[in-house]
Design a protein around this motif. Structure first.
Motif, PDB file in Angstrom:
ATOM      1  N   ALA A 221       0.726  -1.393   0.035  1.00 12.90           N
ATOM      2  CA  ALA A 221      -0.036  -0.022  -0.142  1.00 12.90           C
ATOM      3  C   ALA A 221       0.845   1.336   0.099  1.00 12.90           C
ATOM      4  CB  ALA A 221      -0.909   0.039   1.202  1.00 12.90           C
ATOM      5  N   ALA A 222       1.872   0.998   0.645  1.00  8.52           N
ATOM      6  CA  ALA A 222       2.906   2.280   0.902  1.00  8.52           C
ATOM      7  C   ALA A 222       3.803   2.243  -0.342  1.00  8.52           C
ATOM      8  CB  ALA A 222       3.958   2.214   2.012  1.00  8.52           C
ATOM      9  N   GLY A 223       3.665   1.525  -1.418  1.00  9.35           N
ATOM     10  CA  GLY A 223       4.580   1.319  -2.643  1.00  9.35           C
ATOM     11  C   GLY A 223       5.717   0.717  -2.591  1.00  9.35           C
ATOM     12  N   ASP A 224       6.051   0.359  -1.328  1.00  8.97           N
ATOM     13  CA  ASP A 224       7.600  -0.232  -1.178  1.00  8.97           C
ATOM     14  C   ASP A 224       7.716  -1.682  -1.710  1.00  8.97           C
ATOM     15  OD1 ASP A 224      10.123  -0.899  -0.192  1.00  8.97           O
ATOM     16  OD2 ASP A 224       9.597   0.132   1.718  1.00  8.97           O
ATOM     17  N   TRP A 225       7.785  -1.806  -2.770  1.00  6.85           N
ATOM     18  CA  TRP A 225       7.505  -3.184  -3.521  1.00  6.85           C
ATOM     19  C   TRP A 225       8.853  -3.979  -3.047  1.00  6.85           C
ATOM     20  CZ3 TRP A 225       3.014  -3.995  -4.529  1.00  6.85           C
ATOM     21  CH2 TRP A 225       2.041  -3.099  -5.070  1.00  6.85           C
ATOM     22  N   TYR A 226       9.920  -3.437  -2.899  1.00  4.41           N
ATOM     23  CA  TYR A 226      11.142  -4.174  -2.585  1.00  4.41           C
ATOM     24  C   TYR A 226      11.057  -4.748  -1.098  1.00  4.41           C
ATOM     25  CZ  TYR A 226      16.031  -5.377  -1.518  1.00  4.41           C
ATOM     26  OH  TYR A 226      17.242  -6.000  -1.194  1.00  4.41           O
TER      27      TYR A 226
ATOM     28  N   SER B 143       3.610 -21.374   0.541  1.00  6.47           N
ATOM     29  CA  SER B 143       4.645 -20.914  -0.571  1.00  6.47           C
ATOM     30  C   SER B 143       4.048 -20.587  -1.750  1.00  6.47           C
ATOM     31  CB  SER B 143       5.672 -22.346  -0.802  1.00  6.47           C
ATOM     32  OG  SER B 143       4.897 -23.406  -1.072  1.00  6.47           O
ATOM     33  N   GLY B 144       2.938 -21.006  -1.997  1.00  6.94           N
ATOM     34  CA  GLY B 144       2.310 -20.669  -3.442  1.00  6.94           C
ATOM     35  C   GLY B 144       1.893 -19.479  -3.512  1.00  6.94           C
ATOM     36  N   ILE B 145       1.202 -18.723  -2.490  1.00  4.17           N
ATOM     37  CA  ILE B 145       0.600 -17.445  -2.245  1.00  4.17           C
ATOM     38  C   ILE B 145       1.874 -16.565  -2.084  1.00  4.17           C
ATOM     39  CG2 ILE B 145       0.195 -17.411   0.030  1.00  4.17           C
ATOM     40  CD1 ILE B 145      -1.832 -15.713  -2.788  1.00  4.17           C
ATOM     41  N   ALA B 146       2.818 -16.922  -1.517  1.00  6.48           N
ATOM     42  CA  ALA B 146       4.018 -16.149  -1.171  1.00  6.48           C
ATOM     43  C   ALA B 146       4.881 -15.796  -2.251  1.00  6.48           C
ATOM     44  CB  ALA B 146       5.083 -16.611  -0.065  1.00  6.48           C
ATOM     45  N   VAL B 147       5.020 -16.833  -3.016  1.00 12.21           N
ATOM     46  CA  VAL B 147       5.821 -16.713  -4.743  1.00 12.21           C
ATOM     47  C   VAL B 147       4.951 -15.955  -5.449  1.00 12.21           C
ATOM     48  CG1 VAL B 147       6.656 -17.738  -6.536  1.00 12.21           C
ATOM     49  CG2 VAL B 147       7.156 -19.006  -4.231  1.00 12.21           C
ATOM     50  N   TYR B 148       3.571 -16.205  -5.440  1.00 12.41           N
ATOM     51  CA  TYR B 148       2.988 -15.252  -6.412  1.00 12.41           C
ATOM     52  C   TYR B 148       3.175 -13.821  -5.646  1.00 12.41           C
ATOM     53  CZ  TYR B 148      -1.136 -12.424  -8.072  1.00 12.41           C
ATOM     54  OH  TYR B 148      -1.809 -11.573  -8.594  1.00 12.41           O
ATOM     55  N   LYS B 149       2.866 -13.425  -4.554  1.00 13.34           N
ATOM     56  CA  LYS B 149       3.062 -12.088  -4.195  1.00 13.34           C
ATOM     57  C   LYS B 149       4.285 -11.763  -4.423  1.00 13.34           C
ATOM     58  CE  LYS B 149      -0.653 -10.837  -1.561  1.00 13.34           C
ATOM     59  NZ  LYS B 149      -1.271  -9.774  -1.789  1.00 13.34           N
ATOM     60  N   GLN B 150       5.519 -12.455  -4.279  1.00 16.42           N
ATOM     61  CA  GLN B 150       6.677 -11.781  -4.745  1.00 16.42           C
ATOM     62  C   GLN B 150       6.804 -11.556  -6.203  1.00 16.42           C
ATOM     63  OE1 GLN B 150       9.982 -14.718  -3.371  1.00 16.42           O
ATOM     64  NE2 GLN B 150       8.887 -15.539  -2.019  1.00 16.42           N
ATOM     65  N   ALA B 151       6.310 -12.340  -6.823  1.00 16.33           N
ATOM     66  CA  ALA B 151       5.982 -11.987  -8.395  1.00 16.33           C
ATOM     67  C   ALA B 151       5.081 -10.861  -8.774  1.00 16.33           C
ATOM     68  CB  ALA B 151       5.392 -13.176  -9.178  1.00 16.33           C
ATOM     69  N   TRP B 152       4.339 -10.400  -7.980  1.00 20.49           N
ATOM     70  CA  TRP B 152       3.443  -9.179  -8.192  1.00 20.49           C
ATOM     71  C   TRP B 152       4.275  -7.990  -7.645  1.00 20.49           C
ATOM     72  CZ3 TRP B 152      -0.534  -7.302 -10.216  1.00 20.49           C
ATOM     73  CH2 TRP B 152      -1.032  -5.952  -9.946  1.00 20.49           C
ATOM     74  N   ALA B 153       5.170  -8.165  -6.450  1.00 21.17           N
ATOM     75  CA  ALA B 153       5.844  -7.153  -5.975  1.00 21.17           C
ATOM     76  C   ALA B 153       6.878  -6.681  -7.019  1.00 21.17           C
ATOM     77  CB  ALA B 153       6.572  -7.437  -4.690  1.00 21.17           C
ATOM     78  N   ALA B 154       7.751  -7.640  -7.458  1.00 23.17           N
ATOM     79  CA  ALA B 154       8.487  -7.513  -8.812  1.00 23.17           C
ATOM     80  C   ALA B 154       7.767  -6.985 -10.017  1.00 23.17           C
ATOM     81  CB  ALA B 154       9.108  -9.088  -8.983  1.00 23.17           C
ATOM     82  N   PHE B 155       6.672  -7.328 -10.301  1.00 21.37           N
ATOM     83  CA  PHE B 155       5.937  -6.575 -11.378  1.00 21.37           C
ATOM     84  C   PHE B 155       5.897  -5.198 -11.292  1.00 21.37           C
ATOM     85  CE2 PHE B 155       2.401  -5.563 -14.134  1.00 21.37           C
ATOM     86  CZ  PHE B 155       2.744  -6.402 -15.404  1.00 21.37           C
ATOM     87  N   GLN B 156       5.288  -4.943  -9.954  1.00 22.15           N
ATOM     88  CA  GLN B 156       5.076  -3.685  -9.641  1.00 22.15           C
ATOM     89  C   GLN B 156       6.380  -2.699  -9.402  1.00 22.15           C
ATOM     90  OE1 GLN B 156       1.930  -2.315  -9.463  1.00 22.15           O
ATOM     91  NE2 GLN B 156       1.378  -4.197 -10.180  1.00 22.15           N
ATOM     92  N   ALA B 157       7.489  -3.450  -9.251  1.00 18.21           N
ATOM     93  CA  ALA B 157       8.603  -2.697  -9.307  1.00 18.21           C
ATOM     94  C   ALA B 157       9.362  -2.742 -10.487  1.00 18.21           C
ATOM     95  CB  ALA B 157       9.453  -3.442  -8.143  1.00 18.21           C
ATOM     96  N   ASN B 158       8.870  -3.074 -11.479  1.00 14.68           N
ATOM     97  CA  ASN B 158       9.303  -2.995 -12.830  1.00 14.68           C
ATOM     98  C   ASN B 158      10.628  -4.053 -13.108  1.00 14.68           C
ATOM     99  OD1 ASN B 158       7.459  -1.580 -14.258  1.00 14.68           O
ATOM    100  ND2 ASN B 158       8.209   0.286 -13.075  1.00 14.68           N
TER     101      ASN B 158
END
Length: 150
Positions: A34-39, A55-70
């Motif tokens: 929410a704060a935009g701190d994707w890293y 693990s499944g949802i955690a890896v997806y959330k990592q992917a989402w954060a990486a995507f948002q951080a370009n």
């Protein structure tokens, strides 16, 4: 006079993962998102990945954060990994993988993913897939409805 043996300080015991840990990691990750701190959010999801059953949802959330951080390359790898893991994130991970392909400029592969996803998606995701197919078609200079078959 004899030298004293070195003093070894005992480390506090490491807390075992309990029911609160996944909730706390998920909550903190969401706050950072929410704060935009994707890293930083990605770091919390890396910790969550180590907890059995998350693990499944955690890896997806990592992917989402990486995507948002370009970080498209990391998003591609993580989304593909999450799509192959068991859990409720499979469909979203496949969409995210296709989105990362699109962002990477691989419009043909992205379009093929979206077409495949549209065939197995519930109604709300079907229209989302159709819009994404149309976006690929624009980039490929094809008719907007190319590949959208009902």
């Amino acid at each position: 006079k004899q030298p004293h043996p070195p003093v070894v300080k005992a480390h506090p015991p490491v807390a075992a993962a309990n029911d609160q840990a996944p909730k706390a990691l998920t909550k903190k990750g969401a706050q950072l998102e929410a704060a935009g701190d994707w890293y930083q959010a990605r770091g919390f999801y890396m910790k969550l990945e180590k907890i059995p059953g998350y693990s499944g949802i955690a890896v997806y959330k990592q992917a989402w954060a990486a995507f948002q951080a370009n970080d498209t390359d990391a998003a591609l790898a993580l989304a593909q990994k999450a799509a192959g893991m068991s859990g409720a994130q499979k469909m979203d991970a496949k969409f995210l993988y296709a989105d990362a392909l699109y962002r990477h400029g691989d419009f043909d592969r992205a379009k093929n993913m979206y077409i495949g996803l549209r065939k197995v998606s519930p109604a709300d995701k079907k229209s989302q897939a159709a819009k994404k197919i149309a976006a690929c078609n624009r980039m490929l200079k094809l008719p907007e409805a190319d590949g959208v078959v009902d």
